[in-house]
Every structure is written in C-alpha cells, then in structure tokens.
Design an enzyme around this catalytic site. Structure first.
Site, PDB file in Angstrom:
ATOM      1  N   GLU A  81       0.796  -1.225   0.050  1.00  0.00           N
ATOM      2  CA  GLU A  81      -0.134  -0.017   0.016  1.00  0.00           C
ATOM      3  C   GLU A  81       0.910   1.284  -0.123  1.00  0.00           C
ATOM      4  OE1 GLU A  81      -1.953   1.099   3.624  1.00  0.00           O
ATOM      5  OE2 GLU A  81      -1.403  -0.885   4.443  1.00  0.00           O
ATOM      6  N   CYS A  89      -3.169  -3.775   4.660  1.00  0.00           N
ATOM      7  CA  CYS A  89      -2.235  -4.673   5.555  1.00  0.00           C
ATOM      8  C   CYS A  89      -2.792  -6.045   5.196  1.00  0.00           C
ATOM      9  CB  CYS A  89      -2.175  -4.495   6.741  1.00  0.00           C
ATOM     10  SG  CYS A  89      -1.723  -2.754   7.477  1.00  0.00           S
ATOM     11  N   HIS A 127      -1.870  -9.735  12.586  1.00  0.00           N
ATOM     12  CA  HIS A 127      -1.089  -8.532  11.948  1.00  0.00           C
ATOM     13  C   HIS A 127      -1.099  -7.685  13.277  1.00  0.00           C
ATOM     14  CE1 HIS A 127      -0.958  -4.776  10.192  1.00  0.00           C
ATOM     15  NE2 HIS A 127      -1.879  -4.392  10.848  1.00  0.00           N
TER      16      HIS A 127
END
Ligand code: HMG
Length: 398
Positions: A84, A116, A238
């Site tokens: 990104e 993400c 994450h």
C-alpha cells in the site's frame, strides 16, 4: 474454499531498514511518558528509512534471501507484490524485483493492494495458482513503509519491512489448511489518498474494527474447520503495534502466549502487509519448543477493511530453512539515529554532515537516480563515484 492440503510456504525471509529510532528518543522529543509507548503501545523502536531505500530495495533484499533455498528458479511462474506504499500508479514494483532476481521472462509479475491484508491476498492467489499448475512456484512479497504525520498519535507506530515467501507444493516451512473465515466491511478507519505521503486514520475506530472483524472471521473459521480454539497451538496476528496483538490474544485466546511472535515487530514497528508474516517468522525463530506438527492460527487485517482467519501446520524440517541468525544480525546491526536525523529522513533528505547515513547502509540494491519521476536502482556492488553523486543530488532535491 481452497482444497489444497499440501501447499504452503517453502521459504520465507524479511528485510528492513538499517536505521532505527528508539521510541525512548521519540517520547523525549514529543514530551510523552515513554511508558505509554513501551507498555501502552508495546513498541520499543521503529525502523526509519533513508531516502535511498524504498519498498523495492527492501523487497529485493528479502526476496534474494527467500529464493536462496530454491534450486530451480525457473519453476517460479508468478511474482505477486503486495503493497500500500506504491510510488507508481502504473508500473508494478514486482517488475523491478523480477529483474534483480533474474527470473525468466515468461514469469508473470504484478502488484496488488488491500491495505495490510494484501500479502494474505497474494498468498491466497498463489495457493490457487499452484493448485492449478502443479510443480509451479510463486514468489509473493509484502513490502511497506508506514508514515504518519509528525506529532500524530500514529507516529510511534511507524515502521516498515518486506517479507518474501516462496509458495509451493510440499512446503518446508508451513502447510496451509484449507479453511478460513473472512470478514469484509466498508469503513473509513485508515486510508491514504493517492497524492498523500502519509496515511490518514481514525485510530480508535481502526482498533475497534480490528477486534470486531477478528470475532467474525474467527467464528467463521471455527465453524468451517470444526476445530476448537484449543486445537490452535500458537497464534500470530497482524501487528500494527504490539499491544493490538496482545489485546486480541487476551480477548480471544487467553491461554496463548504471543511473546515469541512479537519480538521482531516490537523493534521494527508497523510493516503493514508484511507485519503478520514478521510475527510468524519471529515465532519460528524464537520459540524454543520444536514447532514441527503444530497448528498456527493466523489473523490478517487490512483497514478499509478485509480480515481473514486461517491456519497452517508447521513442517517437520522448518528449522533447516531458518534464517534466525541472519534475522537477529540484521536487527542487531541497525544504526541508531538521532532525532534530528529522523526528522531529516522524514523530509527525505540525507543529513549532509553525517557519514553514517550514507548510501552504503542499504541492502543489495539502492535507489540511485530519478529521471522524470522514473526510479533507477543499482546493485550495491556496482557503486561508483558517479552513482553516489547522482544519488545524493537526486535525494537532496526529492
Ligand atoms: P493514542 O490515542 O495516542 O493512545 O493512540 P491512547 O491514549 O489510546 O493510549 C494507548 C495505550 O497506552 C492505552 O492503553 C493507554 O492506557 C496507555 P489501552 O487502554 O489501549 O490498554 N497509556 C499508558 N500506559 C502506560 N503509561 C502511560 C500511558 N499513557 C497511556 N503513561 C493509537 C493509540 C493506537 C490509537 C494510535 O497509535 C494510532 O492511531 N495508530 C494508528 C492506527 C492503528 O495502528 N490502528 C490499529 C488497528 S488498524 C490496523 O491494524 C491497520 C493498519 O495496520 C493499516 C492498514 O491496514 O493498512 C493500521
């Protein structure tokens, strides 16, 4: 649902900047109690990138390590670059990596995006590709550099890294299981307009949605797999900042310890697409128990938002594929920068007076020149006087 049972990560490696800022230094200069950063947010440092490093240079570095385990590079038919932090709205960063790795021209290369979550999307696509092209391998890369406005609440959670993994049949690190739970919802928790260098975000909303999405995705995963929470031996998340992962673990997996899985993220900061997989590498490298045969639960979250819960079984020979010593060395050898140098790096300037912030402290390749906005890279071993001058001229006017 994917039907594969013996497809997964055959090799995996990461790279990050050779520079870091301790969060104690940031806390001092922002007049914040350091305990907020280390205890409240769970971070101790962040990787900070000099202007001659970007998502391509760290991706090449990670990918070279990941493919060093692969005998036949011609088996790689596809490169998927997840990011990104793209600097080009047209050309794929994957093509630069393809070139530096000298992959065959008949190998497809492209980029994908979903905050993400994107490296998980790349892996999902790679698994389908390998399933329908037996014998093929796919190189997936997640590479991101996370920048928030100076003085914003997101600033202590900046960072960046690249993870590269080879997805194949008969993997040697982790074999994915065929079920997963997904949760997609349209929400304005984090975004970066194409002209902006820094991300915009609603921190509280994003943290709330991270946990809500985990609830839905995990429920679906458990329903489909017919497994119970106790069947997961370890969990990785994450990790936009370590406390987020710790909170998720406490709420949903109170029995699980996430310490080994968070060692690297605490030093690197948020690495977006790479973050979940840095956590996985951290667990594989640092857990003293033999993880062969253990089931690892993996939670991928990308703002905006898409979340997925899935799992894999660690392969018996995973330790033979370990880069633990190199990983440790990479993190231990990073150069600590001062607050002034941090501010100059943020402004995309190499501090003129400081030789330690030179072009030399980069991975295998560095950004050497920019012509009409087109990025030119060079192998570190080919450095000569004119490339260094070009680099400095270009960087100091960027
Ligand atoms: P904030 O508002 O400055 O902090 O920003 P806070 O006031 O919420 O405090 C944070 C914690 O520190 C709290 O603990 C405080 O109590 C504690 P909690 O209540 O949460 O357990 N604290 C202290 N502890 C010890 N001593 C002290 C002290 N003071 C306070 N003296 C925030 C925090 C996370 C919101 C901010 O960093 C932020 O906005 N970050 C960016 C957004 C983000 O990371 N969101 C995470 C979920 S979204 C996601 O993961 C996707 C993402 O990676 C992007 C993508 O997908 O592309 C971000």
């Amino acid at each position: 649902m994917l039907r594969d049972t013996n497809i997964g990560i055959d090799s995996i490696a990461f790279s990050t900047s050779r520079y870091f800022l301790p969060l104690s230094v940031l806390a001092e200069h922002r007049s914040v109690d350091y305990r907020k950063y280390c205890d409240g947010i769970g971070q101790i440092a962040m990787s900070v990138f000099p202007p001659n490093e970007d998502i391509v240079t760290i991706a090449v570095d990670a990918a070279q390590k990941a493919i060093s385990f692969i005998d036949n590079l011609d088996a790689i038919d596809l490169v998927i670059f997840a990011t990104e932090s793209s600097f080009d709205l047209s050309k794929a960063a994957a093509i630069y990596v393809h070139n530096f790795l000298k992959l065959k021209p008949s190998c497809t290369a492209f980029d994908i995006k979903q905050a993400c979550y994107s490296l998980t999307a790349a892996i999902k696509m790679a698994r389908c590709f390998v399933q329908s092209n037996p014998g093929s391998k796919v190189l997936v890369i997640g590479s991101d550099i996370v920048k928030y406005s100076p003085n914003s609440s997101g600033e202590p959670t900046q960072g960046g890294a690249a993870v590269a993994a080879v997805i194949s049949e008969n993997p040697r690190i982790i074999a994915f299981e065929p079920y997963s739970g997904v949760h997609t919802t349209d929400i304005a928790d984090f975004w970066r307009p194409s002209a902006a260098k820094e991300a915009m975000f609603d921190g509280r909303l994003s943290a709330h949605n991270y946990l809500e999405s985990l609830k839905f995705a995990l429920d679906e995963y458990l329903q489909k797999s017919k497994l119970a929470l106790a069947d997961l031996d370890y969990v990785c998340f994450h990790s936009p900042f370590n406390k987020m992962a710790t909170k998720a673990a406490r709420q949903f997996f109170p029995e699980k310890d996430v310490l080994d899985a968070s060692i690297y993220n605490a030093k690197i900061g948020n690495s977006c697409s790479a973050s979940l997989y840095i956590s996985l590498i951290s667990l594989l490298d640092n857990c003293s128990e033999n993880l062969g045969g253990k089931r690892i639960g993996l939670y991928s979250y990308g703002s905006g938002s898409v979340a997925e819960y899935f799992s894999g079984i660690v392969c018996d020979k995973y330790r033979e594929m370990s880069l633990a010593l190199k990983n440790q060395e990479l993190l231990d050898s990073r150069i600590e920068i001062s607050f002034d140098e941090y501010e100059q790096f943020c402004a995309n300037v190499i501090p003129a007076s400081d030789t330690k912030c030179s072009y030399q402290n980069v991975g295998q390749v560095f950004l050497s020149e920019m012509i009409d906005g087109y990025r030119m890279y060079q192998l570190k071993e080919q450095i000569n006087k004119s490339s260094v001058d070009n680099c400095f001229n270009m960087l100091n006017i960027a």
